[in-house]
Design an enzyme around this catalytic site. Sequence first.
Site, PDB file in Angstrom:
ATOM      1  N   GLU A 129       0.818  -1.221   0.000  1.00  0.00           N
ATOM      2  CA  GLU A 129       0.000   0.000   0.000  1.00  0.00           C
ATOM      3  C   GLU A 129       0.851   1.269   0.000  1.00  0.00           C
ATOM      4  OE1 GLU A 129      -3.327  -0.187  -0.333  1.00  0.00           O
ATOM      5  OE2 GLU A 129      -2.986  -2.346  -0.456  1.00  0.00           O
ATOM      6  N   CYS A 130       2.158   1.126   0.120  1.00  0.00           N
ATOM      7  CA  CYS A 130       3.076   2.265   0.232  1.00  0.00           C
ATOM      8  C   CYS A 130       3.803   2.497  -1.102  1.00  0.00           C
ATOM      9  CB  CYS A 130       4.093   1.986   1.341  1.00  0.00           C
ATOM     10  SG  CYS A 130       5.447   3.169   1.432  1.00  0.00           S
TER      11      CYS A 130
END
Length: 140
Positions: A10-11
Site C-alpha cells: 500500500e506504500c
Amino acid sequence: MNITIYHNPECGTSRNTLALIRNTGVEPEVIEYLKHPPSLATLAKLIADSGLTAREAIRQKGTPYAELGLDAPGLTDRQLLEAMLAHPILINRPFVVTPEGTRLCRPSELVLDILSLPQKAAFAKEDGEVVINTEGQRVK
C-alpha cells in the site's frame, strides 16, 4: 544475489523500491511485514544494521504513534521495538537487506546504495520522477 525487502504494497515508496530491485532482473524475497512481522531480534538487527535507532525507525504518520504515547522521551528502544511488533504499521518501510548492506529505503532510490547490479532499463517512480535514465545511469 539474495535480496530481502520488508514490503508494504500500500506504500508508494515501498512499491518504487521493489520495482528498482526488480529492474536489475533479480526477484527479491518479499516479506509483507504487516502480515508477517519480523521477530524482535530481526527487527532490532534491521534497525541497527541500517545505522538507525529504534526511534528513528518508527513510523509516526498514519499510525497509532501518538495515541500510544510513543513520543514520550523516556521510552527505551526495547519498549519502542515491542510497540512496533504489537502494531507492525509502526515499522517504517521498506527495509532492504542485500549482501552489500541494509537500509531503510526512504526515499526509494537509497536502495541503489546497496544494490550494485546494473539497472536493465530506464526507471521513473510512480510520480514520474526519473531515477535511472535511458543509459542506465543513476540520475538521482
